[in-house]
Structures are given as structure tokens and as C-alpha cells.
Design a protein around this motif. Structure first.
Motif, PDB file in Angstrom:
ATOM      1  N   ALA A  38       7.247 -13.978   2.652  1.00 54.71           N
ATOM      2  CA  ALA A  38       6.968 -12.745   3.392  1.00 54.71           C
ATOM      3  C   ALA A  38       7.413 -11.527   2.590  1.00 54.71           C
ATOM      4  N   TYR A  39       8.576 -11.604   1.946  1.00 53.95           N
ATOM      5  CA  TYR A  39       9.076 -10.493   1.130  1.00 53.95           C
ATOM      6  C   TYR A  39       8.106 -10.212  -0.025  1.00 53.95           C
ATOM      7  N   ASP A  40       7.642 -11.287  -0.680  1.00 57.94           N
ATOM      8  CA  ASP A  40       6.698 -11.116  -1.791  1.00 57.94           C
ATOM      9  C   ASP A  40       5.399 -10.481  -1.312  1.00 57.94           C
ATOM     10  N   GLU A  41       4.909 -10.923  -0.172  1.00 54.73           N
ATOM     11  CA  GLU A  41       3.674 -10.332   0.367  1.00 54.73           C
ATOM     12  C   GLU A  41       3.884  -8.861   0.703  1.00 54.73           C
ATOM     13  N   LEU A  42       5.025  -8.566   1.285  1.00 49.96           N
ATOM     14  CA  LEU A  42       5.338  -7.195   1.682  1.00 49.96           C
ATOM     15  C   LEU A  42       5.430  -6.272   0.473  1.00 49.96           C
ATOM     16  N   THR A  43       6.062  -6.735  -0.596  1.00 53.65           N
ATOM     17  CA  THR A  43       6.311  -5.849  -1.733  1.00 53.65           C
ATOM     18  C   THR A  43       5.240  -5.906  -2.819  1.00 53.65           C
ATOM     19  N   LYS A  44       4.535  -7.005  -2.925  1.00 56.64           N
ATOM     20  CA  LYS A  44       3.549  -7.122  -4.002  1.00 56.64           C
ATOM     21  C   LYS A  44       2.137  -6.860  -3.535  1.00 56.64           C
ATOM     22  N   ARG A  45       1.807  -7.315  -2.331  1.00 58.35           N
ATOM     23  CA  ARG A  45       0.429  -7.165  -1.867  1.00 58.35           C
ATOM     24  C   ARG A  45       0.248  -5.940  -0.978  1.00 58.35           C
ATOM     25  N   LYS A  46       1.173  -5.736  -0.060  1.00 58.32           N
ATOM     26  CA  LYS A  46       1.037  -4.629   0.896  1.00 58.32           C
ATOM     27  C   LYS A  46       1.528  -3.303   0.319  1.00 58.32           C
ATOM     28  N   ASN A  47       2.595  -3.357  -0.474  1.00 57.64           N
ATOM     29  CA  ASN A  47       3.204  -2.137  -1.032  1.00 57.64           C
ATOM     30  C   ASN A  47       3.529  -2.350  -2.508  1.00 57.64           C
ATOM     31  N   PRO A  48       2.530  -2.380  -3.388  1.00 60.15           N
ATOM     32  CA  PRO A  48       2.801  -2.669  -4.803  1.00 60.15           C
ATOM     33  C   PRO A  48       3.705  -1.644  -5.486  1.00 60.15           C
ATOM     34  N   VAL A  49       3.706  -0.415  -5.013  1.00 63.61           N
ATOM     35  CA  VAL A  49       4.590   0.600  -5.603  1.00 63.61           C
ATOM     36  C   VAL A  49       6.047   0.224  -5.334  1.00 63.61           C
TER      37      VAL A  49
END
Length: 106
Positions: free
Chosen positions: A54-65
Motif C-alpha cells: 500500500a505504501y509503494d502504491e501510495l508513493t510510486k503510483r498515486k504520488n510519484p513526486v
């Protein structure tokens, strides 16, 4: 959840997502290297993996910045899991027996 119940699986993914958001919120205020997840739920083997995903999805896919800006903390299971409260209670009991006040200003 282990039986493949879709409703339970959705609840689990939502829970992991909320924990990942909490970790990200804490990380935006305090520079943490590691986050330990404790309590009875930490005995569930899939929990840490679910939170990491979930953390990876949140930071890499949803919020790449955000993903490019923050360094992901290590998300691990707490060593004592649900027993941490017992160690805290024992510590408090021993302090009282020994007439120690660890919060006293000396």
C-alpha cells in the motif's frame, strides 16, 4: 481473509492503505528510518507485506513526486507484537516495588 473472502480482503486492503497513509503523514513531519507495527494484528503474516504494498502504491503510483522525494522507511513487525503491553506493565510494577519514579525531575 485467508479463505479468499472478497469482503474481508477489501477490508484488509483498506486497512493497509490507511496505515500506509498514516506512516506517510508521520514521515512528512518526523524523519523516520523504521516503523514497527505491533499489537495483536501484527501476528498476521500478510500484514507487513500488505502495508508495504500500500505504501509503494501510495508513493510510486498515486504520488510519484512524493515517492521521489521521501525515502521509504523500513516497515517491520514489532519484536514483542501483542506482548509489548505486558513488558510495559512489568516495568511499571518493578519501578513501584523498588520505589523508583522514572518521571521525577532530579
Amino acid at each position: 481473509m485467508n479463505s479468499g473472502n472478497l469482503k474481508a480482503l477489501k477490508l484488509f486492503h483498506d486497512y493497509c492503505w490507511k496505515i500506509a497513509v498514516l506512516i506517510l503523514n508521520i514521515q512528512s513531519v518526523v524523519d523516520v528510518n523504521k516503523v514497527a507495527i505491533g499489537g495483536g494484528i501484527s501476528a498476521q503474516p500478510k500484514l507487513i507485506n500488505g502495508i508495504n504494498q500500500a505504501y509503494d502504491e501510495l508513493t510510486k503510483r498515486k504520488n510519484p513526486v512524493i515517492g521521489a522525494t521521501l525515502v521509504k522507511p523500513k516497515i517491520v513487525k514489532a519484536h514483542f507484537q501483542n506482548g509489548a503491553n505486558l513488558f510495559g506493565a512489568l516495568d511499571n510494577l518493578l519501578l513501584q516495588i523498588n520505589h523508583e519514579n522514572k518521571y521525577a525531575l532530579n
